[in-house]
Scaffold this motif. Structure first.
Motif, mmCIF file in Angstrom:
data_model
loop_
_atom_site.group_PDB
_atom_site.id
_atom_site.type_symbol
_atom_site.label_atom_id
_atom_site.label_comp_id
_atom_site.label_asym_id
_atom_site.label_seq_id
_atom_site.Cartn_x
_atom_site.Cartn_y
_atom_site.Cartn_z
ATOM 1 N N ASP A 230 48.266 -124.022 15.979
ATOM 2 C CA ASP A 230 47.500 -125.071 15.310
ATOM 3 C C ASP A 230 47.147 -124.599 13.891
ATOM 4 O O ASP A 230 47.313 -123.425 13.567
ATOM 5 N N PRO A 231 46.741 -125.525 13.008
ATOM 6 C CA PRO A 231 46.543 -125.169 11.597
ATOM 7 C C PRO A 231 45.613 -123.972 11.371
ATOM 8 O O PRO A 231 45.872 -123.137 10.510
ATOM 9 N N LYS A 232 44.575 -123.881 12.163
ATOM 10 C CA LYS A 232 43.626 -122.782 11.987
ATOM 11 C C LYS A 232 44.276 -121.439 12.345
ATOM 12 O O LYS A 232 44.126 -120.445 11.636
ATOM 13 N N GLU A 233 45.030 -121.460 13.448
ATOM 14 C CA GLU A 233 45.732 -120.241 13.858
ATOM 15 C C GLU A 233 46.792 -119.840 12.826
ATOM 16 O O GLU A 233 47.009 -118.664 12.575
ATOM 17 N N ARG A 234 47.430 -120.848 12.238
ATOM 18 C CA ARG A 234 48.442 -120.579 11.221
ATOM 19 C C ARG A 234 47.856 -119.877 10.009
ATOM 20 O O ARG A 234 48.438 -118.954 9.477
ATOM 21 N N ILE A 235 46.701 -120.359 9.578
ATOM 22 C CA ILE A 235 46.041 -119.763 8.415
ATOM 23 C C ILE A 235 45.670 -118.315 8.722
ATOM 24 O O ILE A 235 45.921 -117.411 7.928
ATOM 25 N N THR B 98 60.864 -119.354 8.500
ATOM 26 C CA THR B 98 60.129 -120.551 8.878
ATOM 27 C C THR B 98 60.864 -121.790 8.383
ATOM 28 O O THR B 98 61.707 -121.706 7.490
ATOM 29 N N HIS B 99 60.560 -122.925 9.015
ATOM 30 C CA HIS B 99 60.982 -124.164 8.385
ATOM 31 C C HIS B 99 59.743 -124.955 7.994
ATOM 32 O O HIS B 99 59.819 -126.141 7.699
ATOM 33 N N ILE B 100 58.608 -124.284 8.004
ATOM 34 C CA ILE B 100 57.346 -124.922 7.638
ATOM 35 C C ILE B 100 56.896 -124.376 6.285
ATOM 36 O O ILE B 100 56.518 -123.214 6.167
ATOM 37 N N VAL B 101 56.979 -125.196 5.270
ATOM 38 C CA VAL B 101 56.784 -124.677 3.914
ATOM 39 C C VAL B 101 55.374 -124.179 3.654
ATOM 40 O O VAL B 101 55.165 -123.241 2.885
ATOM 41 N N SER B 102 54.384 -124.778 4.324
ATOM 42 C CA SER B 102 53.011 -124.343 4.034
ATOM 43 C C SER B 102 52.765 -122.902 4.498
ATOM 44 O O SER B 102 51.832 -122.253 4.047
ATOM 45 N N ASP B 103 53.623 -122.398 5.386
ATOM 46 C CA ASP B 103 53.481 -121.006 5.827
ATOM 47 C C ASP B 103 53.659 -120.013 4.691
ATOM 48 O O ASP B 103 53.118 -118.920 4.723
ATOM 49 N N GLY C 49 48.327 -119.703 21.857
ATOM 50 C CA GLY C 49 49.553 -119.425 21.107
ATOM 51 C C GLY C 49 49.322 -118.440 19.965
ATOM 52 O O GLY C 49 50.100 -117.516 19.746
ATOM 53 N N GLY C 50 48.238 -118.652 19.243
ATOM 54 C CA GLY C 50 47.924 -117.786 18.100
ATOM 55 C C GLY C 50 47.639 -116.358 18.540
ATOM 56 O O GLY C 50 48.080 -115.397 17.901
#
Ligand SMILES: Nc1ncnc2c1ncn2[C@@H]1O[C@H](COP(=O)(O)OP(=O)(O)O)[C@@H](O)[C@H]1O
Ligand SMILES: [Mg+2]
Length: 291
Positions: free
Chosen positions: A164-169, A188-193, A135-136
């Motif tokens: 996944d979290p690693k790909e997001r970072i 986004t609806h993901i705040v950590s992004d 996906g990443g």
């Protein structure tokens, strides 16, 4: 450089999806935050000029994008929320194909494809089939295609969903790098992004602009509204009925720590907590906090 939205509205039939939205962007990353259905994709499609607004205007460097036409397409790159890849194409072939669609001369396209592959960290995977990518990696191919025309405005719609979290970072860091001298709009609806990379956060709710501010100023705005209180398990439902309850942490035998968003002190024993962006999301939206 600036991208200015003036009194933008969009209706589909009777349904008003964007309602009198005015925003100004300059270089940097902006997070467009909103629950599902709040109008993020509609806004981005209008900014990418694949959808016409029902009212209002968009200006790039003070020129109406409708009048700019092709000249505007040259300054934007767009990664839609759902991209159809040609699964049997290799990364390189896919990018050469998109380069041709974007009208890049053949001699130039090869060098440009090399450049964007390098930028997104996929040089060594160039001969790999996109259909087999993670996906990443697919999202990085998506960014690569959006960068082929060296856009001044990069629009990416929920790019981290399903990563996944690693790909997001990794993806976040890539966007931060790209944002030098560009306007990057990331929904986004993901705040950590957006916590770390967004210069400002735009909050959309039901098609209306609720806030546009730096993450710090938004957090300062709810500084006295975040609480924690220790309760017995049997008390949890009554707190949930009365307040917006975020994380529920188990702290001991039958004792739980509730994180609560409330304008006033929810319980005599409640103590103030430093707000984070998840609290902000919970404060503005009723839904479960996305993680
Ligand atoms: N082409 C369309 N026709 C009718 N309704 C639409 C269309 N596109 C979006 N909508 C509606 O507009 C609202 C906002 O959708 P969207 O912009 O996709 O929000 P988000 O990206 O924030 O989830 C939703 O209620 C959606 O069903
Ligand atoms: Mg969307």
């Amino acid at each position: 450089m600036n991208l200015t939205i003036k009194n933008l509205s969009k209706s589909f039939g009777e349904k008003k999806v964007l309602d009198d939205v005015s925003i100004e962007f300059s270089a940097g990353v902006y997070g467009i935050l909103g629950a599902n259905g709040s109008g993020k994709t509609t806004l981005m499609r209008i900014l990418a000029s694949v959808l016409k607004p029902s009212g209002g205007q968009v200006y790039f460097n003070n020129q109406d994008i409708v009048g700019m036409d092709e000249a505007y397409r040259d300054v934007i790159g767009y990664l839609p929320q759902h991209v159809g890849f040609y699964k049997n194409f290799t990364a390189e072939k896919f990018l050469l194909y998109i380069a041709a669609l974007k009208g890049l001369p053949k001699e130039q396209a090869k060098g440009k494809v090399d450049e964007v592959l390098e930028l997104v960290g996929l040089s060594s995977e160039r001969k790999g089939k996109v259909g087999r990518f993670s996906g990443g990696m697919k999202q990085r191919v998506g960014i690569a295609q959006a960068l082929l025309n060296d856009p001044k405005v990069l629009i990416v719609d929920e790019p981290t969903a399903g990563l996944d979290p690693k790909e997001r970072i990794r993806f976040r860091n890539l966007l931060a790098k790209i944002a030098i001298n560009r306007i990057v709009l990331l929904s986004t609806h993901i705040v950590s992004d957006i916590e770390f990379i967004a210069r400002e956060v735009v909050i959309l709710k039901d098609g209306r602009l609720l806030r546009k501010d730096s993450p710090q100023d938004l957090l300062d705005g709810i500084a006295d509204k975040v609480w924690s209180v220790k309760v017995a398990e049997s008390e949890i439902p009554s707190f949930q009925a009365k307040f917006k309850v975020g994380n529920i942490g188990r702290v001991g035998d039958g004792v739980f720590d509730l994180r609560i968003l409330s304008d006033s002190k929810p319980h005599p024993a409640a103590v103030n907590e430093a707000p984070n962006l998840e609290d902000l999301y919970l404060y503005y939206f009723d839904e479960e906090v996305a993680s």
